[in-house]
Design an enzyme around this catalytic site. Structure first.
Site, PDB file in Angstrom:
ATOM      1  N   ASP A  16      -0.756  -8.432 -10.054  1.00  0.00           N
ATOM      2  CA  ASP A  16      -1.478  -7.742  -9.001  1.00  0.00           C
ATOM      3  C   ASP A  16      -1.407  -6.264  -9.373  1.00  0.00           C
ATOM      4  O   ASP A  16      -0.381  -5.798  -9.861  1.00  0.00           O
ATOM      5  CB  ASP A  16      -0.805  -8.006  -7.653  1.00  0.00           C
ATOM      6  CG  ASP A  16      -1.487  -7.300  -6.514  1.00  0.00           C
ATOM      7  OD1 ASP A  16      -2.704  -7.097  -6.583  1.00  0.00           O
ATOM      8  OD2 ASP A  16      -0.786  -6.931  -5.555  1.00  0.00           O
ATOM      9  N   LEU A  17      -2.469  -5.501  -9.178  1.00  0.00           N
ATOM     10  CA  LEU A  17      -2.515  -4.135  -9.689  1.00  0.00           C
ATOM     11  C   LEU A  17      -2.055  -3.104  -8.659  1.00  0.00           C
ATOM     12  O   LEU A  17      -1.097  -2.372  -8.878  1.00  0.00           O
ATOM     13  CB  LEU A  17      -3.928  -3.806 -10.183  1.00  0.00           C
ATOM     14  CG  LEU A  17      -4.495  -4.747 -11.259  1.00  0.00           C
ATOM     15  CD1 LEU A  17      -5.865  -4.244 -11.730  1.00  0.00           C
ATOM     16  CD2 LEU A  17      -3.546  -4.890 -12.434  1.00  0.00           C
ATOM     17  N   ASP A  18      -2.745  -3.025  -7.522  1.00  0.00           N
ATOM     18  CA  ASP A  18      -2.431  -2.005  -6.522  1.00  0.00           C
ATOM     19  C   ASP A  18      -1.001  -2.144  -6.017  1.00  0.00           C
ATOM     20  O   ASP A  18      -0.558  -3.242  -5.652  1.00  0.00           O
ATOM     21  CB  ASP A  18      -3.384  -2.115  -5.329  1.00  0.00           C
ATOM     22  CG  ASP A  18      -4.827  -1.808  -5.696  1.00  0.00           C
ATOM     23  OD1 ASP A  18      -5.061  -1.266  -6.791  1.00  0.00           O
ATOM     24  OD2 ASP A  18      -5.718  -2.114  -4.874  1.00  0.00           O
ATOM     25  N   ASP A 188       3.458  -7.768  -5.170  1.00  0.00           N
ATOM     26  CA  ASP A 188       4.328  -7.252  -4.110  1.00  0.00           C
ATOM     27  C   ASP A 188       4.101  -7.930  -2.766  1.00  0.00           C
ATOM     28  O   ASP A 188       4.871  -7.709  -1.831  1.00  0.00           O
ATOM     29  CB  ASP A 188       4.116  -5.746  -3.947  1.00  0.00           C
ATOM     30  CG  ASP A 188       2.730  -5.399  -3.437  1.00  0.00           C
ATOM     31  OD1 ASP A 188       2.628  -4.644  -2.452  1.00  0.00           O
ATOM     32  OD2 ASP A 188       1.743  -5.880  -3.997  1.00  0.00           O
TER      33      ASP A 188
END
Length: 238
Positions: A16-18, A188
């Site tokens: 996951d990036l953000d 996250d």
């Protein structure tokens, strides 16, 4: 690193990036401010609205069309068009303004670079694993410096619902030509990332907390295979 379920051998890591590879909050705040300035300068009637007005419109729109939650760019485009119409612009001007506004927002939304520390981590991991992105956001991963490290990035939209739906995990496995259990997903969000990955059949690494986010609980969520408190702890996988 805390181990809840002993990981099995895996060949790929999806991120996951953000709020995982960078702190996304100040980036979005800056992009929202840039969009507001763009609207005020180019569509004077928009000066009647502030952030709260646009947020209220978006909330109402998503209640009416919940499927838009699965495509953040499409949702913003529709929000801008509806807002400009409500502010007194005709449909043609509103459509043009929405497209221009989305382009302006997107430019600022990806106007940053991932830190050298994180890029070094990805370079090291890439020596051992295949790396991809699975995100509910719409960042341009090429512009922020991830193009040399991630084989591809999947976003919701174009028929793919957002995580925790299993669709993007399955698409990633097909593109990688790997079984789902050979992918370790790092994220996250206990719901989107841990529950989504586990339900799809992937292994899960929970980043808790993410960038600038207070520690969260796994109550009412599936257990990840591992929990890390810093993305840099993934060096232990080398």
């Amino acid at each position: 690193m805390q181990i809840f379920i002993r990981p099995q051998a895996f060949e790929a890591i999806s991120f996951d990036l953000d709020d995982n590879l960078y702190d996304n909050r100040p980036i979005i705040v800056a992009a929202e401010k840039a969009l507001q300035q763009f609207l005020h300068q180019n569509y004077p009637k928009a000066t009647a609205w502030q952030f709260d007005d646009w947020r209220a419109l978006k909330s109402h729109m998503l209640r009416q069309s919940p499927q838009l939650r699965h495509d953040t760019s499409k949702a913003r485009l529709q929000m801008l068009e509806l807002g400009l119409i409500e502010l007194g612009y005709d449909r043609g001007a509103a459509q043009a303004g929405a497209k221009a506004g989305l382009a302006h927002f997107s430019l600022h939304r990806s106007n940053f670079k991932v830190s050298d520390e994180v890029l070094e981590l990805l370079a090291q991991l890439k020596q051992k694993y295949r790396l991809v992105g699975i995100t509910n956001g719409n960042v341009d991963y090429q512009r922020i410096g991830l193009g040399d490290f991630l084989e591809f990035v999947l976003h919701p939209g174009l028929g793919y619902p957002q995580k925790p739906a299993a669709d993007m995990f399955k698409v990633a496995a097909n593109k990688l030509e790997l079984p789902l259990n050979k992918i370790l997903h790092v994220g996250d969000s206990a719901k989107s990332d841990v529950d989504g990955a586990r339900a799809a059949g992937c292994q899960a690494a929970w980043l808790n907390p993410g960038f600038g986010v207070t520690q969260k609980s796994l109550a009412q969520h599936q257990l990840p295979h591992i929990e890390i408190s810093s993305i840099l702890q993934l060096k232990q996988l080398l």
